[in-house]
Design an enzyme around this catalytic site. Structure first.
Site, PDB file in Angstrom:
ATOM      1  N   GLU A 178       0.823  -1.213   0.000  1.00  0.00           N
ATOM      2  CA  GLU A 178       0.000   0.000   0.000  1.00  0.00           C
ATOM      3  C   GLU A 178       0.854   1.259   0.000  1.00  0.00           C
ATOM      4  OE1 GLU A 178      -3.018   0.347  -0.704  1.00  0.00           O
ATOM      5  OE2 GLU A 178      -3.670  -1.723  -0.595  1.00  0.00           O
ATOM      6  N   CYS A 182     -13.481  -0.204 -15.655  1.00  0.00           N
ATOM      7  CA  CYS A 182     -13.906   1.194 -15.526  1.00  0.00           C
ATOM      8  C   CYS A 182     -12.654   2.071 -15.494  1.00  0.00           C
ATOM      9  CB  CYS A 182     -14.723   1.349 -14.241  1.00  0.00           C
ATOM     10  SG  CYS A 182     -15.583   2.924 -14.143  1.00  0.00           S
ATOM     11  N   CYS A 219     -18.486  -0.294 -20.274  1.00  0.00           N
ATOM     12  CA  CYS A 219     -19.766  -0.519 -19.582  1.00  0.00           C
ATOM     13  C   CYS A 219     -20.479  -1.778 -20.093  1.00  0.00           C
ATOM     14  CB  CYS A 219     -20.679   0.695 -19.743  1.00  0.00           C
ATOM     15  SG  CYS A 219     -19.911   2.216 -19.175  1.00  0.00           S
ATOM     16  N   CYS A 258     -19.458  -4.568 -17.888  1.00  0.00           N
ATOM     17  CA  CYS A 258     -19.312  -4.238 -16.465  1.00  0.00           C
ATOM     18  C   CYS A 258     -20.455  -4.849 -15.645  1.00  0.00           C
ATOM     19  CB  CYS A 258     -19.294  -2.722 -16.276  1.00  0.00           C
ATOM     20  SG  CYS A 258     -19.166  -2.258 -14.542  1.00  0.00           S
ATOM     21  N   CYS A 268     -25.462   1.714 -12.636  1.00  0.00           N
ATOM     22  CA  CYS A 268     -24.568   2.870 -12.792  1.00  0.00           C
ATOM     23  C   CYS A 268     -25.246   4.043 -13.505  1.00  0.00           C
ATOM     24  CB  CYS A 268     -23.337   2.407 -13.569  1.00  0.00           C
ATOM     25  SG  CYS A 268     -22.170   3.727 -13.866  1.00  0.00           S
TER      26      CYS A 268
HETATM   27  S1  SF4 Z   1     -21.038   0.760 -15.892  1.00  0.00           S
HETATM   28 FE1  SF4 Z   1     -20.358   2.399 -14.570  1.00  0.00          FE
HETATM   29  S2  SF4 Z   1     -18.943   1.420 -13.180  1.00  0.00           S
HETATM   30 FE2  SF4 Z   1     -19.212   0.047 -14.916  1.00  0.00          FE
HETATM   31  S3  SF4 Z   1     -17.606   0.580 -16.391  1.00  0.00           S
HETATM   32 FE3  SF4 Z   1     -19.374   1.771 -16.927  1.00  0.00          FE
HETATM   33  S4  SF4 Z   1     -19.078   3.698 -15.846  1.00  0.00           S
HETATM   34 FE4  SF4 Z   1     -17.752   2.216 -14.873  1.00  0.00          FE
END
Ligand code: SF4
Length: 358
Positions: free
Chosen positions: A47, A200, A207, A210, A216
């Site tokens: 970290e 992301c 997206c 995702c 989102c």
């Molecule tokens: S859906 Fe939202 S969290 Fe997922 S990649 Fe797209 S912007 Fe990022």
């Protein structure tokens, strides 16, 4: 945040994200195997290294550090110069000094044990809000959320936070903390970091694949890459300096140690003037030279970007007749790698090699 779209549901986000993480989490050298107990030393070390540096860069340094100093006790017993030397190239050297100081403190005062709360961790040298939360969550399974760049970005997009950074940071951190998991506090932040690093990403939000796209707001509204919103950047100021490349007949060059406190503290340097807003002229610079000599400027400028300013260095060279200089040492350029020389000074050496030969 838009009113026409439903607010993201933290419970659904946690479920989907952790399911995705179980299948897609990155294998990183400092991560422990599922079911095993995390080693606080390895998590802390990673970290601190990751605080200002990318995962790709940190991997090699992490392996090197744990190879040399496998335990906290080993690191505490190491010399500061050796630690700074091993840190070379990671930048922000205050982190290395604090790392060493923290290891010594824990071994001498706390029987080598890390405190297991965020508050306790924050009292240690070099451990700020983020690192304390990261260790508390990942090692001690505290329900908290360390907000680094990936988590900040994913959260800003999930909630389509319109407040620009840096002012919007507080609001984003609050929303991120609201996503912390009671049952898997150690995995949730790592899952968000992995999502931010692989799907992301800053310039491309994928997206379509995702796991959080159903929740989102930025994805629903379009333009996910516009989050987090950033205030226009102020240009970084330029500072100027002159560096003294003093060379003896046997090819050795003068190096000296920088003061322990301040920028690049405790590192070695090719002696230089102060770095200031105003350009130096030769006469002014000669007063700051480590030895009196017939200094001659070398063609070209060495440029280096620090976080808060750009540096432009002019290199002055001179042949020295065995003069000794205070708090310094003589070293062949081929052996510079044996000393903790920061990147900017390596650039100076490269510049001299190139231009002195012309
Ligand atoms: S859906 Fe939202 S969290 Fe997922 S990649 Fe797209 S912007 Fe990022």
């Amino acid at each position: 945040m838009t009113r026409s779209l439903a607010s993201p549901n933290p419970k659904t986000i946690r479920r989907r994200l952790l399911g995705w993480y179980d299948r897609n989490g990155r294998a990183l050298p400092w991560r422990y195997k599922p079911g095993s107990t995390p080693d606080p030393y390895r998590v802390w070390l990673s970290e601190i290294m990751l605080a200002q540096t990318t995962v790709a860069t940190v991997k090699g340094y992490f392996d090197d550090f744990v190879g040399r100093w496998p335990t906290l006790e080993d690191l505490a017993a190491a010399g500061l110069d050796d630690v700074l030397h091993a840190w070379q190239g990671l930048g922000y050297y205050a982190r290395a000094r604090n790392l060493h100081q923290c290891a010594r403190f824990l071994v001498a005062e706390k029987k080598g044990q890390f405190p297991n709360t965020e508050d306790g961790l924050r009292k240690l040298p070099g451990i700020g809000e983020y690192t304390a939360a990261a260790i508390a969550a990942i090692v001690f399974r505290r329900k908290t959320m360390p907000v680094e760049a990936n988590i900040e970005r994913v959260t800003a997009r999930l909630y389509a936070v319109a407040d620009p950074l840096p002012g919007g940071r507080k609001r984003i951190a609050e929303l991120a903390r609201g996503l912390a998991s009671q049952t898997r506090p150690e995995d949730l932040p790592q899952a968000m970091m992995d999502l931010g690093a692989t799907i992301c990403r800053p310039k491309t939000a994928d997206c379509g694949i995702c796991p959080l796209s159903g929740e989102c707001l930025a994805a629903k509204m379009g333009g996910a890459e516009g989050y987090p919103v950033k205030a226009p950047k102020k240009p970084r100021p330029v500072r100027h300096g002159m560096v003294f490349w003093a060379r003896r007949g046997n090819g050795q060059v003068l190096l000296r140690k920088r003061p322990e406190k301040g920028l690049l503290g405790g590192m070695m340097e090719i002696p230089s003037t102060e770095w200031r807003d105003k350009k130096w002229n030769l006469r002014e610079a000669a007063v700051a030279a480590p030895v009196t000599a017939a200094w001659r400027p070398l063609e070209g400028i060495v440029r280096h970007a620090f976080t808060h300013f750009h540096l432009e260095l002019t290199v002055l060279t001179a042949e020295i007749n065995n003069k000794e200089a205070h708090n310094s040492l003589w070293c062949l350029p081929s052996r510079f790698s044996e000393h903790a020389l920061p990147t900017v000074m390596k650039k100076v050496a490269k510049h001299v090699t190139k231009h002195a030969a012309d």
